[in-house]
Motif scaffolding. Structure first.
Motif, mmCIF file in Angstrom:
data_model
loop_
_atom_site.group_PDB
_atom_site.id
_atom_site.type_symbol
_atom_site.label_atom_id
_atom_site.label_comp_id
_atom_site.label_asym_id
_atom_site.label_seq_id
_atom_site.Cartn_x
_atom_site.Cartn_y
_atom_site.Cartn_z
ATOM 1 N N ILE A 77 -43.179 -19.100 -89.042
ATOM 2 C CA ILE A 77 -43.004 -18.239 -90.224
ATOM 3 C C ILE A 77 -43.095 -19.082 -91.490
ATOM 4 O O ILE A 77 -43.584 -18.630 -92.528
ATOM 5 C CB ILE A 77 -41.650 -17.495 -90.181
ATOM 6 C CG1 ILE A 77 -41.628 -16.520 -88.991
ATOM 7 C CG2 ILE A 77 -41.387 -16.730 -91.473
ATOM 8 C CD1 ILE A 77 -40.280 -15.854 -88.762
ATOM 9 N N ILE B 138 -41.024 -11.203 -85.630
ATOM 10 C CA ILE B 138 -41.579 -12.378 -86.303
ATOM 11 C C ILE B 138 -42.708 -11.978 -87.250
ATOM 12 O O ILE B 138 -42.788 -12.474 -88.383
ATOM 13 C CB ILE B 138 -42.067 -13.416 -85.273
ATOM 14 C CG1 ILE B 138 -40.856 -14.098 -84.621
ATOM 15 C CG2 ILE B 138 -42.982 -14.453 -85.929
ATOM 16 C CD1 ILE B 138 -41.192 -15.099 -83.556
ATOM 17 N N GLY C 133 -36.228 -17.228 -90.638
ATOM 18 C CA GLY C 133 -37.516 -17.107 -91.302
ATOM 19 C C GLY C 133 -37.440 -17.469 -92.775
ATOM 20 O O GLY C 133 -38.310 -18.171 -93.294
#
Length: 398
Positions: free
Chosen positions: A166, A189, A313
């Motif tokens: 990410i 994701i 992330g």
């Protein structure tokens, strides 16, 4: 009774086969996902947050979570049914991400990078965020419910690598890596990756300002020099050969990226360039978005694992931005103030948004300072860097 006659039975059967009835028989998770899909549509349409991808992702999520639609069915043996299930083969076999890279290559000018090769270092530096998050994801356990009890468990190396990617701020790369290493995490994701890409103008400025001084942000840089056509043609060929020899598993992404750039710079196939950079790119973007959105069903997305992925992330993206800026500061010292450290932030692969943020920050301090072309060097280097980092992770962990 009314329901025992044929007409009553017809309406009873009809109602029991509607999605409305199924909402009342245990589909509350789907209802939440529909609300999330509508929120993403609002952000994409009215806030213009990555609309090209969030609109198809949102619609795919909406369609897959409408009870009874059967538009995306995944069986335990790995086969798929339904319209989006069939289209999902393009994700399963790495087709869509690679075709998007083909289109990106056809729309990318590597001139600023060729003109200032040292900025490749900044593109590589931003990938540090991927590996820092990879280590962090494996080290910190997350809470989850298992057989009615709260337990703590760690992400596997493959899951951690998919989360770390990410930080590359590159949607197709995140899709390909996650599909290869941890396909059960694909919806969370992918949505995290594209959400943070849309938030680039909000995430990056505080990090840039926090790590640089006003004096550093006001540094003017020399304009990039013109690059010959021969160098632009040789560049994608050389990059293909060198990177694929070192990291063979990055061949699909790097190969398509450089092919797209080569047909652009060759100047002899304008129709191919037009097709790849427009029609093909947008068609594949729609298909990829729909398929990824369809995987985000209530049972797979509404988990504590997803919350943890979103938290990691944002750390990955922040680490990547900070790493680029810090290496930029080092280059500033080495060159005696000839490099503005802010261009290091553009080393993340969000092209051209990251470079535009750097330009905006430069003019915020000094309206006469133009850094867009200088920032494009590390920005396009970041595209190459994220593809190589993804290839390395897939090669080691796949």
């Amino acid at each position: 009774m009314f329901l025992t006659n044929p007409v009553g039975e017809f309406f009873s059967d009809f109602f029991q086969n509607t999605g409305i009835y199924q909402f009342f028989t245990g589909s509350w998770q789907n209802l939440i996902m529909i609300l999330i899909a509508l929120l993403l549509l609002f952000l994409a349409i009215f806030k213009k947050a990555e609309p090209y991808l969030l609109i198809p992702i949102s619609v795919g999520m909406l369609l897959a979570n409408l009870p009874g639609s059967d538009i995306f069915i995944k069986h335990n043996d790995g086969t798929y049914e339904g319209l989006l299930g069939v289209l999902y083969m393009g994700v399963k076999y790495d087709i869509y991400p690679c075709l998007i890279f083909l289109g990106i290559g056809a729309t990318t000018d590597f001139g600023p990078l060729i003109s200032r090769p040292s900025t490749m270092i900044l593109g590589a530096a931003a990938q540090i965020g991927i590996f820092l998050t990879f280590l962090l994801a494996m080290s910190i356990p997350y809470p989850t419910m298992m057989e009615g009890a709260l337990v703590w468990q760690n992400f596997t190396a493959q899951e951690a690598a998919s989360i770390g990617i990410i930080g590359g701020a590159d949607g197709p790369t995140a899709v390909l890596t996650t599909k290869t290493l941890a396909d059960h995490l694909l919806p969370s994701i992918t949505i995290a990756a594209y959400s943070y890409m849309a938030l680039v103008p909000f995430i990056m400025p505080p990090i840039i300002r926090g790590l640089t001084t006003k004096k550093e942000r006001m540094i003017h840089m020399d304009m990039t020099k013109p690059v010959s056509k021969t160098k632009k043609i040789l560049f994608p060929i050389i990059v293909m050969i060198v990177t694929i020899l070192i990291v063979p598993s990055c061949a699909p992404l790097i190969g398509c990226l450089m092919l797209g750039n080569l047909i652009k710079e060759s100047g002899v196939v304008p129709k191919l360039v037009e097709t790849v950079s427009n029609s093909l790119l947008y068609i594949v973007t729609i298909l990829l978005g729909l398929c990824v959105g369809a995987t985000a069903t209530g049972s797979s997305f509404l988990t504590t694992q997803t919350i943890w992925i979103f938290m990691l992330g944002i750390l990955a993206f922040s680490f990547a931005t900070a790493s680029g800026v810090l290496i930029g500061k080092l280059m500033c010292v080495i060159t005696h103030g000839k490099v503005n450290p802010m261009i290091g932030a553009a080393g993340v692969s969000a092209v051209p948004m990251a470079a535009r943020v750097v330009q905006k920050e430069a003019q915020r301090e000094d309206p006469s300072n133009f850094l867009l072309m200088q920032a494009m060097g590390p920005n396009v280097a970041g595209v190459i860097g994220s593809a190589v980092a993804a290839g390395l992770l897939m090669q080691v962990l796949g």
